[in-house]
Design a protein around this motif. Structure first.
Motif, PDB file in Angstrom:
ATOM      1  N   ALA A  42       0.859  -1.195   0.000  1.00 11.39           N
ATOM      2  CA  ALA A  42       0.000   0.000   0.000  1.00 11.39           C
ATOM      3  C   ALA A  42       0.893   1.241   0.000  1.00 11.39           C
ATOM      4  O   ALA A  42       1.944   1.251   0.642  1.00 11.39           O
ATOM      5  N   ILE A  63      -3.488   4.800  -2.049  1.00  7.86           N
ATOM      6  CA  ILE A  63      -4.405   5.489  -1.137  1.00  7.86           C
ATOM      7  C   ILE A  63      -4.155   6.984  -1.290  1.00  7.86           C
ATOM      8  O   ILE A  63      -3.036   7.458  -1.051  1.00  7.86           O
ATOM      9  N   ASP A  72     -13.351   5.341  -6.168  1.00  6.74           N
ATOM     10  CA  ASP A  72     -12.486   4.179  -5.940  1.00  6.74           C
ATOM     11  C   ASP A  72     -12.459   3.269  -7.158  1.00  6.74           C
ATOM     12  O   ASP A  72     -13.465   3.117  -7.846  1.00  6.74           O
ATOM     13  N   LYS A  77      -7.819   4.014  -3.744  1.00  2.24           N
ATOM     14  CA  LYS A  77      -8.730   4.150  -2.603  1.00  2.24           C
ATOM     15  C   LYS A  77      -8.648   5.576  -2.079  1.00  2.24           C
ATOM     16  O   LYS A  77      -7.554   6.075  -1.771  1.00  2.24           O
ATOM     17  N   ALA A  79      -9.022   8.504   0.612  1.00  2.00           N
ATOM     18  CA  ALA A  79      -9.034   8.725   2.065  1.00  2.00           C
ATOM     19  C   ALA A  79      -9.386  10.186   2.310  1.00  2.00           C
ATOM     20  O   ALA A  79      -8.697  11.081   1.814  1.00  2.00           O
ATOM     21  N   THR A  84      -8.172   7.887   8.135  1.00  2.00           N
ATOM     22  CA  THR A  84      -8.707   6.923   7.171  1.00  2.00           C
ATOM     23  C   THR A  84      -7.575   6.347   6.322  1.00  2.00           C
ATOM     24  O   THR A  84      -7.541   5.142   6.039  1.00  2.00           O
ATOM     25  N   LEU A  88      -6.787   2.399   6.097  1.00  3.85           N
ATOM     26  CA  LEU A  88      -6.767   1.687   4.819  1.00  3.85           C
ATOM     27  C   LEU A  88      -5.404   1.046   4.590  1.00  3.85           C
ATOM     28  O   LEU A  88      -5.306  -0.097   4.141  1.00  3.85           O
ATOM     29  N   TYR A  91      -5.110  -1.949   6.805  1.00  8.62           N
ATOM     30  CA  TYR A  91      -6.016  -3.006   6.316  1.00  8.62           C
ATOM     31  C   TYR A  91      -5.408  -3.735   5.116  1.00  8.62           C
ATOM     32  O   TYR A  91      -5.293  -4.958   5.103  1.00  8.62           O
ATOM     33  N   TYR A  92      -4.999  -2.959   4.103  1.00  5.57           N
ATOM     34  CA  TYR A  92      -4.474  -3.604   2.888  1.00  5.57           C
ATOM     35  C   TYR A  92      -3.119  -4.262   3.149  1.00  5.57           C
ATOM     36  O   TYR A  92      -2.805  -5.302   2.570  1.00  5.57           O
ATOM     37  N   LEU A 214     -14.851  -1.924   5.041  1.00  5.34           N
ATOM     38  CA  LEU A 214     -14.232  -0.944   4.147  1.00  5.34           C
ATOM     39  C   LEU A 214     -15.113   0.291   3.989  1.00  5.34           C
ATOM     40  O   LEU A 214     -14.650   1.423   4.048  1.00  5.34           O
ATOM     41  N   ILE A 217     -14.723   2.314   7.124  1.00  7.34           N
ATOM     42  CA  ILE A 217     -13.455   3.056   7.183  1.00  7.34           C
ATOM     43  C   ILE A 217     -13.562   4.299   6.315  1.00  7.34           C
ATOM     44  O   ILE A 217     -13.180   5.397   6.693  1.00  7.34           O
ATOM     45  N   GLN A 218     -14.140   4.117   5.116  1.00 12.11           N
ATOM     46  CA  GLN A 218     -14.177   5.237   4.192  1.00 12.11           C
ATOM     47  C   GLN A 218     -15.203   6.291   4.583  1.00 12.11           C
ATOM     48  O   GLN A 218     -15.129   7.418   4.134  1.00 12.11           O
TER      49      GLN A 218
END
Ligand SMILES: NC(=O)c1ccc[n+]([C@@H]2O[C@H](COP(=O)([O-])OP(=O)(O)OC[C@H]3O[C@@H](n4cnc5c(N)ncnc54)[C@H](OP(=O)(O)O)[C@@H]3O)[C@@H](O)[C@H]2O)c1
Length: 220
Positions: A42, A63, A72, A77, A79, A84, A88, A91-92, A214, A217-218
């Protein structure tokens, strides 16, 4: 928890990193190193850097921080704030079994994430004095940072200038757990809603829950 690592190239001696939303040089070898380092990880960047690159970098989860919503795609992604972006990235990174993610600029974004950074791949580009409008104006005092390696590269057909890549690590690692309390304080519903979603998982519903997480989070 995955570690945040910065990758940056700056001019020597003025610490310039950009001009009019572009890099002030072409360094093919440095870009090749950047690609090898960041692929399958990421990466976090600011909207202006994203625009200067012009597209999501392939084989990476890009991100992008912006106050304006971005659409997205599979590897892009949006943020809306730094928390955020970190969530992310964590997470990734965990999904991809990586123990680090990269903060790749520009000036604004380096500033926001500097307190979380445990490592830095720093390219010093021996340009001499040049003009620019973005800087990476940080010192790495030896009592706080240790050099792991340095490698020198000569100007060549693919590199406009001589340059040196150094890898530094923070002597006393930042553990971002310390910052989770700050995060929860700014998002009091976080813990409750996350637990509700995770505890609600029934067999076969994992991907649904993943999507909900997800989305959540977003939405922060
Ligand atoms: N030499 C290098 O290694 C290197 C690497 C990367 C970039 N660069 C250079 O750096 C320059 C760009 O740096 P920059 O500082 O101007 O821009 P930037 O850091 O790339 O992006 C800034 C943007 O990020 C978003 N942002 C910042 N803080 C935010 C927050 N708290 N919440 C949500 N969004 C936030 C905003 O986007 P919105 O305006 O959309 O809200 C802001 O305009 C360029 O010249 C580029 O070429 C150099």
């Amino acid at each position: 928890m995955p570690s945040a690592v910065t990758v940056v190239a700056r001019s020597y001696p003025d610490r310039i990193i950009g001009i009019e939303n572009q890099l002030p040089w072409h360094l093919g070898t440095d870009l090749k190193n950047f690609k090898a380092l960041t692929q399958d990880h990421a990466i976090i960047m600011g909207r202006k850097t994203f625009e200067s690159i012009g597209k999501p970098l392939p084989r990476r989860v890009n991100i992008v921080l912006s106050r304006e919503e971005l659409e997205d795609t599979e590897n892009l992604k949006w943020a809306r704030n730094p928390e955020t972006a970190l969530l992310l990235a964590d997470y990734y990174s965990i999904c991809m079994a990586k123990n680090q993610f990269f903060v790749i600029g520009g000036e604004n974004i380096y500033g926001i994430f500097s307190k979380y950074i445990n490592g830095i791949f720093l390219t010093d580009v021996f340009t001499g004095p040049i003009n620019g409008d973005a800087k990476f104006d940080y010192e790495f005092p030896p009592n706080e940072w240790s050099f792991r390696y340095e490698r020198e590269f000569r100007k060549s057909d693919v590199d406009d200038f001589d340059f040196r890549i150094s890898y530094l690590v923070r002597r006393k690692r930042e553990h971002r757990q310390r910052f989770i309390s700050e995060f929860k304080a700014s998002n009091p519903i976080f813990e409750k809603r996350w637990d509700e979603m995770v505890n609600g998982v029934s067999p076969g519903k994992e991907s649904e829950i993943e999507q909900q997480q997800l989305n959540f989070i977003q939405s922060l």
